[in-house]
Design a protein around this motif. Structure first.
Motif, PDB file in Angstrom:
ATOM      1  N   SER A 261       7.065   6.566  -3.399  1.00 21.77           N
ATOM      2  CA  SER A 261       7.043   5.388  -2.527  1.00 21.77           C
ATOM      3  C   SER A 261       8.434   5.042  -2.022  1.00 21.77           C
ATOM      4  CB  SER A 261       6.444   4.196  -3.274  1.00 21.77           C
ATOM      5  OG  SER A 261       5.097   4.422  -3.600  1.00 21.77           O
ATOM      6  N   LEU A 262       9.406   5.112  -2.911  1.00 20.96           N
ATOM      7  CA  LEU A 262      10.779   4.789  -2.509  1.00 20.96           C
ATOM      8  C   LEU A 262      11.326   5.816  -1.525  1.00 20.96           C
ATOM      9  CD1 LEU A 262      12.262   3.633  -5.943  1.00 20.96           C
ATOM     10  CD2 LEU A 262      11.544   2.204  -4.009  1.00 20.96           C
ATOM     11  N   LYS A 263      10.975   7.080  -1.723  1.00 17.55           N
ATOM     12  CA  LYS A 263      11.412   8.125  -0.790  1.00 17.55           C
ATOM     13  C   LYS A 263      10.775   7.908   0.588  1.00 17.55           C
ATOM     14  CE  LYS A 263      11.725  13.141  -0.178  1.00 17.55           C
ATOM     15  NZ  LYS A 263      11.308  13.072   1.229  1.00 17.55           N
ATOM     16  N   ARG A 264       9.486   7.549   0.585  1.00 16.66           N
ATOM     17  CA  ARG A 264       8.819   7.267   1.861  1.00 16.66           C
ATOM     18  C   ARG A 264       9.497   6.109   2.587  1.00 16.66           C
ATOM     19  NH1 ARG A 264       3.824   8.253  -0.923  1.00 16.66           N
ATOM     20  NH2 ARG A 264       3.570   6.025  -1.345  1.00 16.66           N
ATOM     21  N   LYS A 265       9.831   5.074   1.831  1.00 13.91           N
ATOM     22  CA  LYS A 265      10.459   3.913   2.461  1.00 13.91           C
ATOM     23  C   LYS A 265      11.819   4.269   3.042  1.00 13.91           C
ATOM     24  CE  LYS A 265      11.037  -1.011   1.809  1.00 13.91           C
ATOM     25  NZ  LYS A 265      10.790  -2.159   0.900  1.00 13.91           N
ATOM     26  N   LYS A 266      12.554   5.127   2.343  1.00 12.14           N
ATOM     27  CA  LYS A 266      13.865   5.560   2.835  1.00 12.14           C
ATOM     28  C   LYS A 266      13.706   6.346   4.135  1.00 12.14           C
ATOM     29  CE  LYS A 266      17.949   8.195   1.402  1.00 12.14           C
ATOM     30  NZ  LYS A 266      18.555   9.017   0.307  1.00 12.14           N
TER      31      LYS A 266
ATOM     32  N   ARG B 134       0.808  -1.223   0.000  1.00 14.51           N
ATOM     33  CA  ARG B 134       0.000   0.000   0.000  1.00 14.51           C
ATOM     34  C   ARG B 134       0.840   1.272   0.000  1.00 14.51           C
ATOM     35  NH1 ARG B 134      -4.382   1.567   4.679  1.00 14.51           N
ATOM     36  NH2 ARG B 134      -5.467   3.205   3.533  1.00 14.51           N
ATOM     37  N   PHE B 135       1.889   1.296   0.812  1.00 13.51           N
ATOM     38  CA  PHE B 135       2.637   2.535   1.014  1.00 13.51           C
ATOM     39  C   PHE B 135       4.026   2.556   0.379  1.00 13.51           C
ATOM     40  CE2 PHE B 135      -0.120   2.247   4.872  1.00 13.51           C
ATOM     41  CZ  PHE B 135      -0.952   3.310   4.568  1.00 13.51           C
ATOM     42  N   PHE B 136       4.641   1.389   0.193  1.00  8.80           N
ATOM     43  CA  PHE B 136       6.046   1.369  -0.221  1.00  8.80           C
ATOM     44  C   PHE B 136       6.289   0.557  -1.490  1.00  8.80           C
ATOM     45  CE2 PHE B 136       6.149   1.368   4.570  1.00  8.80           C
ATOM     46  CZ  PHE B 136       6.356   2.730   4.695  1.00  8.80           C
ATOM     47  N   ARG B 137       5.298   0.413  -2.340  1.00  4.43           N
ATOM     48  CA  ARG B 137       5.489  -0.400  -3.544  1.00  4.43           C
ATOM     49  C   ARG B 137       6.488   0.280  -4.489  1.00  4.43           C
ATOM     50  NH1 ARG B 137      -0.695   0.404  -5.028  1.00  4.43           N
ATOM     51  NH2 ARG B 137      -0.680   2.565  -5.748  1.00  4.43           N
ATOM     52  N   SER B 138       7.269  -0.540  -5.163  1.00 10.67           N
ATOM     53  CA  SER B 138       8.351  -0.021  -6.011  1.00 10.67           C
ATOM     54  C   SER B 138       7.970  -0.019  -7.484  1.00 10.67           C
ATOM     55  CB  SER B 138       9.612  -0.872  -5.813  1.00 10.67           C
ATOM     56  OG  SER B 138       9.330  -2.225  -6.117  1.00 10.67           O
ATOM     57  N   TYR B 139       6.692   0.172  -7.779  1.00  8.30           N
ATOM     58  CA  TYR B 139       6.247   0.227  -9.170  1.00  8.30           C
ATOM     59  C   TYR B 139       5.051   1.181  -9.240  1.00  8.30           C
ATOM     60  CZ  TYR B 139       2.675  -2.950  -7.388  1.00  8.30           C
ATOM     61  OH  TYR B 139       1.664  -3.511  -6.654  1.00  8.30           O
ATOM     62  N   GLY B 140       4.617   1.470 -10.449  1.00 12.69           N
ATOM     63  CA  GLY B 140       3.472   2.357 -10.633  1.00 12.69           C
ATOM     64  C   GLY B 140       3.895   3.805 -10.799  1.00 12.69           C
ATOM     65  N   LYS B 141       2.907   4.673 -10.992  1.00 14.43           N
ATOM     66  CA  LYS B 141       3.189   6.079 -11.280  1.00 14.43           C
ATOM     67  C   LYS B 141       3.760   6.829 -10.075  1.00 14.43           C
ATOM     68  CE  LYS B 141      -1.615   7.413 -10.374  1.00 14.43           C
ATOM     69  NZ  LYS B 141      -2.831   8.067 -10.929  1.00 14.43           N
ATOM     70  N   ASP B 142       3.507   6.345  -8.851  1.00  6.66           N
ATOM     71  CA  ASP B 142       4.053   7.020  -7.673  1.00  6.66           C
ATOM     72  C   ASP B 142       5.264   6.279  -7.112  1.00  6.66           C
ATOM     73  OD1 ASP B 142       2.642   4.810  -6.879  1.00  6.66           O
ATOM     74  OD2 ASP B 142       1.801   5.741  -5.070  1.00  6.66           O
ATOM     75  N   ARG B 143       6.000   5.592  -7.990  1.00  7.97           N
ATOM     76  CA  ARG B 143       7.143   4.780  -7.567  1.00  7.97           C
ATOM     77  C   ARG B 143       8.182   5.609  -6.822  1.00  7.97           C
ATOM     78  NH1 ARG B 143      12.155   3.734  -9.738  1.00  7.97           N
ATOM     79  NH2 ARG B 143      13.051   1.677  -9.240  1.00  7.97           N
ATOM     80  N   ASP B 144       8.544   6.789  -7.374  1.00  6.96           N
ATOM     81  CA  ASP B 144       9.583   7.615  -6.755  1.00  6.96           C
ATOM     82  C   ASP B 144       9.162   8.070  -5.362  1.00  6.96           C
ATOM     83  OD1 ASP B 144      11.081   7.314  -9.028  1.00  6.96           O
ATOM     84  OD2 ASP B 144      10.480   9.237  -9.908  1.00  6.96           O
TER      85      ASP B 144
END
Length: 758
Positions: free
Chosen positions: A682-687, A670-680
Motif C-alpha cells: 500500500s505504501l509503495k502504491r501511494k508513493k 481501500r488502496f493506500f491504508r498504512s496498516y494490515g498485511k499488505d501495508r508495504d
C-alpha cells in the motif's frame, strides 16, 4: 482423509445420465429434488472417501428424475406403510432401468454398495440376513447389492422376488407394494400365534411389541427420514410446479412409457391417489417399514457436507439489437438535436457550432505530437518484443569469411535472424457515462480521443462504446427488457451501449462523432465545475445532447454482458489474435436488482439470496464468486466474475482504469491504508501514485488495473509560446522545466497503456 468431490464434473455426469441439458445444482440439502417446471436437479453436497458412492447416488437420483412420476409419488406419501414398501420396490425398478440405460454406472453401483456395507450404512452388522429381516428388507438388500448377497429366499419369497423383477411402471410398483404389505401382515398374524413370538428376532428388529399404536417410534422415524423421494415430492410441489406444464418434462414422458396413462398428468393428486388405491392396506395396529432404508437414510448424514451453501444465478442473454446504438444512429441523433436547438436558440447555437469546430480542430492539432509519440512507443515496444523472440538459423549459403575455419568447424554458412510474425491487434474500449463522471469527463474524453487516433494511425481494428442507463420509463414487462430472461437469471437494469468510434467509420464520420463526444464531455464539465456562464457570450451556448445521452447510473455489468457477445463477433470478423479490452470508470457497477423466477404464472422478479457462496453460471460454465462479504450487493463481485468469463472464453487482455478524484476517505482506506498485511504494498502504491499520478493494483477480473489521479490526467504538450526574447535565462529555464515536467507526467498513463497493448 476426506476429499471434496469435483462438483462441476459431477454436474456434467448428472446431465449426461439424464439425457438432456438439465440444470444441476449442489446445495446444503438432505435429499435430492427435481423441479420439473424449470428442469433443475438439486443434489446434496457429499464428502466421501471415494467417488463411487457419489456417482451411484447421482445415477440413482437422475433415474428418479427420469422415471418416477412426481404427482403419483405424492399421492401415496401420506400412507407411511405403503410409502416404505413403494420406496424399496421403486428403487429396484429405477436402478435396474438406469443401469440398463447407462452400463457405465454398474461399476459405481457395485463398489458404492460395498463401501456402504463396510461402513454399516444399512445397520446389518452382526445380523443374520435370513432370520433378522422381513421380506421387504431382504429384497432391498438383494437388489441394492446387485443380487450378490447370499440371501436364502423361500419358495413363497421367490414368487415375490420374481414379481419385483417384472414391474414395469410406477403403478405396477404401487400395486405390488400393497399386495406384499397385505401378505406380510398376514404372515405376522401367524407369527403372533407362536409361543416364542416375544423373543423372535423380528420383534426386536422391527419393534413389533411396541408397534401397536399409531404413534410408535418406528413409524415416526420412517415418516421423518424415509427415502429421498418424499422430500423430493414436498420440495418440488410447493408451488404446484407439477401442473400442466409437466407435459414438457422428461420425467412425464417417461412416466407414460413406463405404463402410466397419459391422462394421469392432468389429474389432481387426490384422484391419482384413489386410482392407485393408496391407504387401503390392511392394518391391525402394527406399522410395518423397511429398517434397512431407515438406517441408510440416517447414515447418509455422514456423507453430507453441511458447511457449504451455494446460491446459483445465471447471466442473462442480452438483446444486442435493443441495447447497442450504432455510430450512424448516434450522429443522426446529434444532428437532429442541433437542428431543434437551432429552431429555439438560433444565434447562441450557431455561435457555439462555429466555436466548437475551431476548438476541436485546435485540440486535434495540439495532440498530433501525443498521437505520434504513442505510435513511436508502440512500434518500439512491439519491435523489442519481437526481437526477444527472434531466432537464428543457417541459410545454406557459404560465408566466404568463414572458409578459413573449415578444417576445425562445420559452421561456415551465413546465418539469418528469423523474427516471429506479428499478431493481429485489436482493441475495444468502454467508457463510463454515469453521473459521478460529470466533473472528470472532459479530461477522460481527451485521453480517450488520443487513444482512438492512435488506433487509427497504426491501422488496427477498434471499437469504442460508452454505457449508460436507459432513460425511458422503468415500467418494463419482461418482453420489453434488454435481456431474454429465464429462471435464475440476474435481474439487471435497462441500459444502452453507444458506439461513438470505430475503425469502420469514414474519416469525416469519425471526426464528427468525436467532436460531439468532446462537446458532451465539455458540457458536463462546464455545468458541474461552475463554468456555466464563463465566456458564454463569446462562444455561444453549448447545445447539450438528446435526453437519451444524459448521464445516468453505472450499468457496467450489463455493458460487460453485451461486450461478451460483441467481442466474439469482433474477433471472428477481423481475425484478431491479441485483443485488449479496456474499461474507464470512476466506480463500481450497479448491483443486481434481483433474481428472475419462473412460476406457473410466468416470469417474475424475486429477491437475491443473502447467504452462501454465489455461483454464477455463464452458458455451460460456472464461476464461484471469491469471498462472501457483501456478495449480493456488491456489483464488483459480479464484475470480476463476468470479466473472468470473458477472458477464458475469448482469450483477451482486460485493462481497467479507475479514475480517482481524491485520495481521502474511501479510496485512501481501500488502496493506500498504512496498516494490515499488505501495508508495504500500500505504501509503495501511494508513493508511485504521488509521483506519477498513476499506479497499478491487483484487481480480480483484470490483467492490469490502474489507479489514475484525474486531477493530473489532462494531456500536456510542450508549450514554449510564453517565452519572450527579452526574458532572463533563469526564467526561460524555469518555464522550460515546468513544461517538460507536465509533458512527462501526463504521458506516464499513456506509456503504461502502450506497454500493455504492444
Amino acid at each position: 482423509m476426506t476429499t471434496q468431490i469435483n462438483i462441476n464434473t459431477k454436474s456434467q455426469l448428472a446431465k449426461l445420465i439424464a439425457t438432456e441439458n438439465l440444470t444441476v445444482q449442489h446445495n446444503n440439502v438432505q435429499t435430492a429434488s427435481f423441479d420439473t417446471l424449470n428442469r433443475i436437479l438439486t443434489l446434496p453436497i457429499f464428502k466421501v472417501q471415494t467417488g463411487d458412492i457419489y456417482d451411484m447416488l447421482i445415477a440413482h437420483e437422475c433415474s428418479h428424475a427420469l422415471f418416477t412420476p412426481t404427482k403419483s409419488w405424492q399421492a401415496i406419501c401420506h400412507d407411511d406403510e405403503l410409502r416404505a414398501y413403494v420406496n424399496v420396490i421403486e428403487d429396484c425398478r429405477i436402478d435396474k432401468k438406469i443401469q440398463k440405460k447407462y452400463p457405465g454406472v454398474v461399476k459405481n453401483y457395485l463398489q458404492g454398495f460395498d463401501d456402504m456395507m463396510s461402513k454399516n450404512f444399512f445397520g446389518l452388522e452382526g445380523k443374520d440376513y435370513n432370520k433378522d429381516l422381513m421380506l421387504i428388507d431382504k429384497i432391498n438388500m438383494y437388489y441394492k447389492s446387485s443380487k450378490r448377497l447370499d440371501i436364502n429366499f423361500s419358495n413363497s419369497d421367490k414368487i415375490w422376488v420374481k414379481k419385483v423383477d417384472e414391474v414395469k411402471s410406477f403403478k405396477d410398483v404401487v400395486e405390488l407394494s400393497k399386495k406384499m404389505l397385505d401378505w406380510q401382515k398376514k404372515q405376522l398374524k401367524k407369527l403372533k400365534k407362536l409361543p416364542d413370538f416375544d423373543t423372535h428376532p423380528l420383534v426386536e428388529n422391527y419393534n413389533l411389541d411396541k408397534n401397536k399404536d399409531s404413534d410408535n417410534n418406528v413409524n415416526t422415524k420412517d415418516s421423518d427420514s424415509s427415502d429421498n423421494n418424499s422430500d423430493k415430492s414436498n420440495e418440488t410441489n410447493n408451488n404446484d410446479k407439477d401442473s400442466d406444464k409437466d407435459g414438457n418434462s422428461k420425467s412425464t414422458s417417461d412416466d407414460v412409457k413406463d405404463g402410466d396413462t397419459k391422462s394421469d398428468k392432468e389429474k389432481p393428486t387426490e384422484q391419482i391417489a384413489n386410482d392407485l388405491g393408496a391407504g387401503s392396506g390392511a392394518s391391525d395396529g402394527m406399522k410395518l417399514t423397511s429398517v434397512t432404508n431407515i438406517s441408510l437414510d440416517s447414515n447418509k448424514e455422514r456423507l453430507y457436507d453441511n458447511t457449504k451453501t451455494f446460491n446459483y444465478v445465471s447471466i442473462p442473454d442480452v438483446k444486442l439489437k435493443d441495447t447497442v446504438v450504432s455510430y450512424k444512429t448516434f450522429i443522426k441523433d446529434m444532428r437532429l438535436h442541433i437542428v431543434e436547438r437551432m429552431n429555439d436558440h438560433k444565434d447562441e447555437t450557431k455561435k457555439y457550432v462555429t466555436h466548437l469546430k475551431n476548438e476541436y480542430k485546435k485540440f486535434k492539432s495540439d495532440n498530433k505530437k501525443t498521437v505520434m509519440y504513442l505510435v513511436k512507443e508502440f512500434e518500439m515496444k512491439k519491435a523489442a518484443t519481437a526481437y526477444k523472440k527472434a531466432t537464428n538459423d543457417k541459410t545454406g549459403v557459404i560465408d566466404p569469411l568463414k572458409l578459413k575455419n573449415y578444417k576445425f568447424s562445420d559452421d561456415i554458412f551465413k546465418r539469418l535472424t528469423i523474427l516471429p510474425d506479428s499478431k493481429n491487434h485489436g482493441m475495444i474500449m468502454l467508457l463510463d457515462w454515469s453521473g459521478s463522471m460529470s466533473d472528470v469527463l472532459s479530461k477522460t474524453v481527451d485521453q480517450l480521443i488520443n487513444l482512438i487516433y492512435f488506433c487509427q494511425k497504426i491501422n488496427i481494428p477498434y471499437e469504442v462504446y460508452f454505457f449508460n442507463s436507459k432513460r425511458e420509463s422503468t415500467n418494463y414487462t419482461f418482453d420489453d427488457q434488454c435481456f431474454n430472461y429465464k429462471h435464475n437469471d440476474f435481474y439487471f437494469d435497462p441500459f444502452i451501449l453507444v458506439n461513438v468510434a470505430s475503425h469502420r467509420m469514414k474519416k469525416t464520420e469519425l471526426d464528427e462523432s468525436l467532436m460531439y463526444l468532446y462537446s458532451m464531455a465539455g458540457y458536463f464539465t462546464e455545468r458541474y465545475t461552475r463554468q456555466w456562464y464563463e465566456n458564454r457570450y463569446d462562444t455561444g451556448s453549448n447545445y447539450g445532447m438528446p435526453d437519451q445521452y444524459w448521464l445516468g447510473n453505472t450499468p457496467l455489468n450489463e455493458a460487460l454482458v453485451a461486450c461478451d457477445k460483441l467481442i466474439k463477433i469482433f474477433k471472428q470478423k477481423y481475425n484478431i489474435e491479441k485483443l485488449s479490452f479496456i474499461t474507464l470508470t470512476d466506480g463500481a457497477s450497479n448491483y443486481a436488482r434481483g433474481k428472475v423466477e419462473n412460476t406457473d404464472n410466468g416470469l417474475k422478479r424475486g429477491d437475491m439470496p443473502y447467504e452462501g457462496t454465489l455461483v454464477v453460471k455463464d452458458g455451460k460454465k460456472s464461476y464461484t464468486c471469491k469471498g462472501v462479504e457483501d456478495v449480493y450487493y456488491s456489483g464488483e463481485k459480479i464484475t470480476s466474475t463476468i470479466l473472468d468469463s470473458i477472458k477464458k472464453k475469448h482469450n483477451v487482455k482486460t485493462i481497467g482504469f479507475y479514475l480517482i478524484k481524491r485520495t481521502r476517505g474511501y479510496e485512501n482506506e481501500r488502496f493506500f491504508r498504512s496498516y494490515g498485511k499488505d501495508r508495504d504494498d500500500s505504501l509503495k502504491r501511494k508513493k508511485d501514485f504521488t509521483k506519477d499520478k498513476v499506479c497499478t493494483v491487483d484487481k480480480p477480473g483484470y490483467d492490469e488495473y490502474f489507479l489514475v489521479n484525474v486531477k493530473n490526467m489532462a494531456v500536456q504538450n510542450t508549450d514554449l509560446d510564453t517565452i519572450k526574447t527579452d526574458m532572463k535565462a533563469g526564467r526561460i529555464k524555469q518555464l522550460f522545466s515546468k513544461s517538460m515536467k507536465g509533458r512527462i507526467t501526463s504521458r506516464v498513463l499513456l506509456n503504461k497503456f502502450i506497454q500493455n497493448v504492444a
